[in-house]
Design an enzyme around this catalytic site. Structure first.
Site, PDB file in Angstrom:
ATOM      1  N   ASP A 160     -10.020 116.863 -53.459  1.00 47.49           N
ATOM      2  CA  ASP A 160     -10.530 116.072 -52.346  1.00 47.49           C
ATOM      3  C   ASP A 160      -9.559 114.928 -51.983  1.00 47.49           C
ATOM      4  OD1 ASP A 160     -13.042 115.613 -50.735  1.00 47.49           O
ATOM      5  OD2 ASP A 160     -12.842 113.633 -51.634  1.00 47.49           O
ATOM      6  N   ASP A 166     -14.372 121.427 -57.349  1.00 48.49           N
ATOM      7  CA  ASP A 166     -13.936 120.357 -56.456  1.00 48.49           C
ATOM      8  C   ASP A 166     -13.587 119.150 -57.326  1.00 48.49           C
ATOM      9  OD1 ASP A 166     -13.699 118.873 -53.979  1.00 48.49           O
ATOM     10  OD2 ASP A 166     -15.156 120.300 -53.165  1.00 48.49           O
ATOM     11  N   HIS A 173     -17.092 122.551 -44.877  1.00 48.99           N
ATOM     12  CA  HIS A 173     -18.337 121.790 -44.843  1.00 48.99           C
ATOM     13  C   HIS A 173     -18.211 120.503 -44.033  1.00 48.99           C
ATOM     14  CE1 HIS A 173     -15.849 120.031 -47.877  1.00 48.99           C
ATOM     15  NE2 HIS A 173     -16.610 118.966 -47.912  1.00 48.99           N
ATOM     16  N   ASP A 174     -17.003 120.176 -43.572  1.00 55.61           N
ATOM     17  CA  ASP A 174     -16.799 118.952 -42.785  1.00 55.61           C
ATOM     18  C   ASP A 174     -16.576 119.241 -41.306  1.00 55.61           C
ATOM     19  OD1 ASP A 174     -16.890 117.315 -45.050  1.00 55.61           O
ATOM     20  OD2 ASP A 174     -14.733 117.495 -45.393  1.00 55.61           O
TER      21      ASP A 174
HETATM   22  C1  NOJ Z   1     -13.471 115.046 -47.966  1.00 60.35           C
HETATM   23  C2  NOJ Z   1     -14.692 115.884 -48.215  1.00 60.35           C
HETATM   24  O1  NOJ Z   1     -14.429 117.193 -47.800  1.00 60.35           O
HETATM   25  C3  NOJ Z   1     -15.829 115.216 -47.466  1.00 60.35           C
HETATM   26  O2  NOJ Z   1     -16.977 116.013 -47.431  1.00 60.35           O
HETATM   27  C4  NOJ Z   1     -16.089 113.891 -48.091  1.00 60.35           C
HETATM   28  O3  NOJ Z   1     -17.053 113.197 -47.349  1.00 60.35           O
HETATM   29  C5  NOJ Z   1     -14.820 113.040 -48.148  1.00 60.35           C
HETATM   30  N1  NOJ Z   1     -13.672 113.776 -48.574  1.00 60.35           N
HETATM   31  C6  NOJ Z   1     -15.006 111.912 -49.115  1.00 60.35           C
HETATM   32  O4  NOJ Z   1     -15.032 112.424 -50.418  1.00 60.35           O
END
Ligand code: NOJ
Length: 568
Positions: A201, A99, A330-331
């Site tokens: 990201d 990542d 994961h989001d």
């Molecule tokens: C996207 C990532 O997938 C997320 O988990 C993160 O909080 C934000 N970008 C900030 O890095």
């Protein structure tokens, strides 16, 4: 047909290390834990791992606030552990993506601490500092994604720094040549170590426009600047420079997280002639259940909307670029809870959702636990949450009186990111076999029924189904390279489409509802030249009566000339 590339033909598995497998009994997943589970991932058949951040971090956003780009956080292991993981993956033919989080760092990163030390710091300009406006107002009305303003002032009368996510995650200044060279050098060192590429990201937000202008404020009182930032044409220049400085001449893959990027721009970014990125995650389909209060609503994704969005992206990238396919990460809350059925049809609907995605054009990503049908977590109290995004949202919306507490808790159950972050369910042992200590976050209480061990030995399990889907992609070029044509677009309950390549046509038909539904067989699919590749329903009546059982999904392969997307 598009140019063949290895990363178009593979299936990626996303690992959230903190919740994957704890090898040293401290309640937190770790790198040796991933190495221990490689046998499972190899058996599943995935080709590539995307490992979420394992670098030292400020600990505010579970690793997405990096304080050192070139080491491994102690809680996850050592550099030797990482190198061993990489070697073991390569030995068994699995590639590894790291990542890359370079829109921002942690406020604990030495670059930021130096930058913050004063306007004369040689590293001041690595971040984005601006004077405030008159009346002690921030430089613009931009809002941060985790709540509050996107500007924080450094002491009374001081300048403000920009942070699109939280004050603990200051944004890097990509306009600074020295910053870009540092990032490229860091990327090159990871590639020299042998990693096979990067998931990037919020890469669409790195290029801040010169004038960070005010915009219309939403309910939060702030303006969401993402669209304005993503539209800055300088983004393309940075991506091209990154490619020529770091990536050219290496057989690696880049996957960009494309927040606020529309189809037209995605075509530019993923067109190989432009030398930017190989593929993108787009989020239009994930945003279909949002509203004025961001994702905190009980709106659900409607199938006709999902079809419209997916069809547009499938067809829009078709001959030019490449897409990353995902229902989960994961989001996101678990897709099975979002559009499937957690109850009676859990297994059938999980298989249906997987079929619908894996037969599309693009590279499929599986998020840990998806392959066994893990569901959202029945959170009942804000104390159970670990993610600062939802904790801050909870207090913001309830204290301001915008959303009553009970409703907000319900929205959190439906939408919060922690739904995806509960520990991986390996077995029916205590703590789902994830750890023998107290896990950093509670395991989902359904682990005695939903776990790898139970499904691994069962040929009709969700896990076995994922294994079959992966295997199909490896065996049929039409799944990878075939053209995509929507079918029966107006059907509000069934998602169907055709894929065609040379003289093969694939027909994929998925019932997104808990009732039987009809969808006519396409022309030419009733003959002896048709094979059923997979069907998640025993005694299906589809071929005989065009009738799909609840959540049925079926994949048919026809040999012979393509007739176009017409009904029979
Ligand atoms: C996207 C990532 O997938 C997320 O988990 C993160 O909080 C934000 N970008 C900030 O890095």
């Amino acid at each position: 047909m598009q140019e063949p590339r290895w990363w178009k033909e593979c299936v990626v598995y996303q690992i959230y290390p903190k919740s994957f497998f704890d090898s040293n009994s401290d309640g937190i997943g770790d790198i040796p834990g991933i190495t221990e589970k490689l046998e499972y991932l190899k058996w599943l058949g995935v080709d590539v791992l995307w490992i979420c951040p394992v670098y030292p971090s400020g600990g505010f956003d579970n690793g997405y606030d990096i304080s050192d780009y070139e080491s491994i956080a102690g809680q996850y292991g050592t550099m030797e552990d990482f190198e061993k993981l990489l070697r073991t993956c390569h030995d068994c033919g699995i590639k590894v993506l790291l990542d890359l989080v370079v829109n921002h760092t942690s406020d604990r990163h030495p670059w930021f601490m130096s930058s913050q030390s004063g306007t004369t710091s040689p590293e001041r300009d690595l971040y984005i500092w601006r004077e405030g406006r008159e009346n002690a107002e921030a430089p613009s009305n931009w809002g941060a994604l985790f709540g509050g303003p996107a500007w924080t002032q450094e002491g009374p009368g001081g300048q403000y720094y920009l942070h699109l996510f939280s004050p603990r995650q200051p944004d890097l200044n990509w306009g600074n040549e020295q910053l870009r060279q540092r990032i490229y050098a860091m990327m090159s060192r990871w590639l020299d170590r042998g990693v096979d590429g990067f998931r990037m990201d919020v890469i669409s937000l790195i290029a801040k426009p010169g004038e960070m202008a005010d915009g219309p404020a939403g309910l939060s009182g702030y303006y969401d600047p993402r669209a304005q930032i993503a539209a800055n044409p300088e983004l393309h220049g940075y991506l091209r420079e990154m490619r020529s400085s770091v990536l050219d001449g290496r057989d690696v893959v880049t996957v960009g997280e494309a927040s606020a990027i529309g189809l037209e721009q995605a075509r530019v970014i993923t067109d190989p002639d432009n030398g930017e990125l190989d593929m993108l995650f787009q989020f239009e389909h994930m945003d279909l259940d949002g509203g004025e209060t961001f994702k905190w609503t009980d709106r659900a994704i409607q199938l006709p909307d999902l079809k419209r969005v997916m069809d547009r992206w499938q067809q829009g990238l078709d001959t030019v670029g490449w897409g990353a396919l995902f229902w989960n990460n994961h989001d996101q809350p678990r897709m099975l809870s979002r559009m499937g059925d957690e109850g009676r049809f859990r297994e059938t609907s999980a298989k249906m959702l997987a079929t619908c995605l894996h037969m599309m054009k693009g590279t499929p990503f599986i998020y840990q636990g998806e392959e066994i049908g893990m569901t959202n977590m029945p959170f009942s109290h804000v104390n159970q949450l670990r993610d600062n995004e939802s904790i801050q949202a909870f207090w913001h919306y309830t204290r301001s009186g915008m959303i009553p507490e009970q409703d907000m808790m319900q929205y959190i159950r439906l939408k919060c990111r922690d739904n995806a972050r509960t520990p991986m369910q390996w077995s029916a042992q205590p703590q789902a076999g994830f750890t023998d200590a107290v896990p950093w976050m509670d395991v989902n209480p359904n682990y005695p029924d939903v776990n790898v061990q139970e499904q691994r030995g069962r040929p009709d399990s969700i896990l076995a189904w994922y294994r079959s889907l992966i295997d199909l992609r490896h065996r049929h070029a039409v799944i990878v390279y075939g053209d995509y044509t929507p079918y029966d677009s107006d059907n509000p309950h069934v998602y169907a489409y055709l894929r065609s390549l040379d003289n093969q046509t694939l027909f994929v038909c998925c019932n997104f509802s808990a009732s039987p539904r009809t969808c006519t067989l396409p022309r030419g699919f009733d003959g002896s030249n048709v094979t059923v590749l997979l069907d998640n329903t025993a005694d299906s009546e589809y071929l005989s009566h065009s009738l799909l059982a609840p959540y049925e999904s079926i994949i048919l392969l026809k040999e012979g000339p393509h007739h176009g997307a017409t009904h029979s």
